[in-house]
Design an enzyme around this catalytic site. Structure first.
Site, PDB file in Angstrom:
ATOM      1  CD  GLU A  31      -2.461   1.853   0.479  1.00  0.00           C
ATOM      2  OE1 GLU A  31      -2.379   3.075   0.235  1.00  0.00           O
ATOM      3  OE2 GLU A  31      -3.203   1.068  -0.149  1.00  0.00           O
ATOM      4  CG  HIS A  49     -25.977  -0.594  -1.054  1.00  0.00           C
ATOM      5  ND1 HIS A  49     -26.850   0.469  -1.015  1.00  0.00           N
ATOM      6  CD2 HIS A  49     -24.736  -0.056  -1.206  1.00  0.00           C
ATOM      7  CE1 HIS A  49     -26.168   1.596  -1.149  1.00  0.00           C
ATOM      8  NE2 HIS A  49     -24.882   1.307  -1.263  1.00  0.00           N
ATOM      9  CB  VAL A 172       2.904  -0.957  -6.871  1.00  0.00           C
ATOM     10  CG1 VAL A 172       3.151  -1.831  -8.095  1.00  0.00           C
ATOM     11  CG2 VAL A 172       2.863  -1.816  -5.616  1.00  0.00           C
ATOM     12  CE  LYS A 250     -26.800   1.398  -4.620  1.00  0.00           C
ATOM     13  NZ  LYS A 250     -25.634   1.300  -5.498  1.00  0.00           N
ATOM     14  CB  ILE A 336     -14.392  -2.309  -6.448  1.00  0.00           C
ATOM     15  CG1 ILE A 336     -13.640  -3.486  -7.069  1.00  0.00           C
ATOM     16  CG2 ILE A 336     -15.271  -2.783  -5.300  1.00  0.00           C
ATOM     17  CD1 ILE A 336     -14.513  -4.598  -7.590  1.00  0.00           C
TER      18      ILE A 336
END
Length: 488
Positions: A31, A49, A172, A250, A336
């Site tokens: 990370e 959800h 990275v 939404k 995602i």
């Protein structure tokens, strides 16, 4: 040689790490930030959800519904707060009734339990502060709320206890294939060799995918502004309140948080900057106006902070998960966006099993699936709390008045697995600075405690890592013999 290198320490990367830690194998998570949960995972709605709106047959639908089903047991195992508060999708116009019916039918196809279409009377009985004029609503009782920080951190801590290596503060820069199979992962701190790679790099996942595959991905950052209200507004709504969704998602929601605040947002604006987390006046004005058209009596004077998060929206508006066809051993977790938080447990469970099968990794016989969270003295009885303070006086020293956080909790945040190393890392674990004064009172004391416990000077303590230091000099340094330098 690692068996798996995971790129990215958000909720997806940490979920994969946690479930992979159940298998025999050498796993490393890399990370770029100094802590986990520093990107999309730290700035979202904190919702689990129900799964009624994801297209039937999609990966979003599959992982959302499975992730929601996993949450009660997972919350117990990892000792994180979770509550099924339910959600309402409100319809204020006749044209929206067809959308409600479509969402209901879609939810049935996705095997979402308990869905109902409610009358106006039923809606107002549940939520008296909903704006007048509701014609109908879809009720989803299995929707829930969770703390995205604690969920991500719990995954990471549990993975670390089970042997996953975490290389934080490590960026990275590239991924290339090894002759004969496997991959090299180039970082600022050197080269890692691994049998397989999990690409959970969020907004940058398309860049890593495109380094190894001829079939290209493209991710658009989608910025969402939020406003957070103080605890004094907590009785405004009990459930998560949506309006009928539009093309961009939404829409603006009004929801309680697991920590008894009220959250408004998000907007949805496509931008080019993958680091563009600045709020805008226009975005916040839109947010407050649309939230006010859904719920009456929103006490906007109780807004204690505003912030923006970025969603990684893939062009097909679908999750991209699994082994890349022309890059064996390279696994994507890309695109995602919502319902990514809801889906994280299921993605971690499924992908880790796929990788273990491919690599021939056996299940551990000594896997530790339980994790104990940081003790919150406010949840103890008076007698229990007094006994705790008698044994450990640090729990009697309140550092953050707004959230009632003690020194004992801060010490635990610093010294547990993957302990906090900067102010925001403490904040995410125990909520120092999350209250009404937004760290105006507690930040000096937290800085002092961090410096003392880490054995460094206060000038070395940062807000988020890197060069984000609080102290950049002293008054003494700027004066000579009591007379200010000419530069001052």
């Amino acid at each position: 040689m690692y068996d798996v290198v995971i790129i990215g320490g958000g909720v997806i990367g940490c979920a994969v790490a946690r479930f992979l830690s159940a298998y025999e194998g050498r796993v490393c998570l890399v990370e770029r930030e100094e802590d986990v949960c520093c990107g999309t995972s730290k700035a979202n709605s904190g919702l689990i959800h129900a799964g009624f709106d994801a297209p039937a047959g999609s990966l979003m639908a599959h992982y959302n519904v499975r992730g929601s089903q996993m949450m009660p047991e997972l919350a117990k195992e990892l000792d994180i707060p979770f509550r099924r508060n339910g959600a309402l999708v409100l319809c204020f116009e006749e044209a929206g009734r067809k959308t409600l019916d479509r969402l209901y039918e879609n939810g049935q196809k996705n095997a979402v339990e308990g869905l109902e279409i409610l009358t106006p009377e039923q809606v107002y009985a549940l939520e008296p502060n909903v704006e007048q004029g509701v014609l109908a609503a879809l009720y989803a009782p299995t929707a829930g709320i969770v703390c995205p920080f604690l969920m991500t951190i719990a995954f990471a801590e549990n993975a670390a206890v089970n042997g996953v290596e975490f290389r934080l503060g490590t960026q990275v820069n590239g991924v290339t294939p090894l002759p004969g199979g496997g991959w090299t992962v180039q970082t600022r701190s050197g080269v890692l060799k691994t049998r397989s790679v999990v690409n959970a790099a969020g907004l940058y996942a398309d860049l890593f995918h495109n380094m190894v595959s001829a079939k290209k991905l493209h991710i658009t950052p989608r910025r969402g502004d939020y406003c957070l209200l103080d605890h004094t507004a907590k009785s405004l709504v009990e459930r998560t309140i949506f309006q009928v969704p539009g093309k961009q998602g939404k829409g603006i929601l009004v929801t309680p948080t697991i920590h008894e605040n009220i959250l408004l947002g998000p907007t949805a604006v496509a931008i080019d900057d993958r680091e563009g987390t600045n709020t805008t006046a226009a975005g916040l004005e839109e947010l407050l106006a649309k939230a006010g058209s859904t719920v009456r009596n929103i006490p906007t004077r109780q807004v204690i902070t505003s912030f923006a998060g970025l969603r990684a929206s893939e062009d097909g508006r679908e999750f991209v998960i699994g082994e890349v066809e022309d890059a064996p051993g390279f696994y994507d977790c890309a695109g995602i966006e919502s319902p990514g938080l809801s889906s994280a447990p299921a993605i971690g469970e499924s992908l880790s099993a796929d990788i273990a099968r491919r690599l021939g990794l056996a299940l551990k016989t000594d896997w530790v699936r339980q994790r104990k969270g940081i003790l919150d003295p406010k949840k103890l009885s008076r007698e229990e709390r007094n006994e705790l303070i008698r044994k450990q006086p640090a729990y009697g020293q309140v550092i953050c008045r707004c959230e009632g956080v003690s020194e004992g909790e801060i010490l635990d945040a610093i010294h547990r697995p993957l302990g906090a190393r900067n102010f925001d890392a403490v904040k995410r674990r125990v909520r120092t600075g999350m209250g009404r004064c937004q760290a105006g009172f507690c930040s000096p004391r937290v800085i002092e405690i961090l410096a003392r416990e880490l054995g460094v000077g206060m000038e070395e303590i940062t807000k988020t890592g890197g060069n984000s230091r609080f102290i950049v000099g002293t008054a003494k340094d700027r004066y000579q013999g009591g007379i200010a330098d000419e530069a001052d």
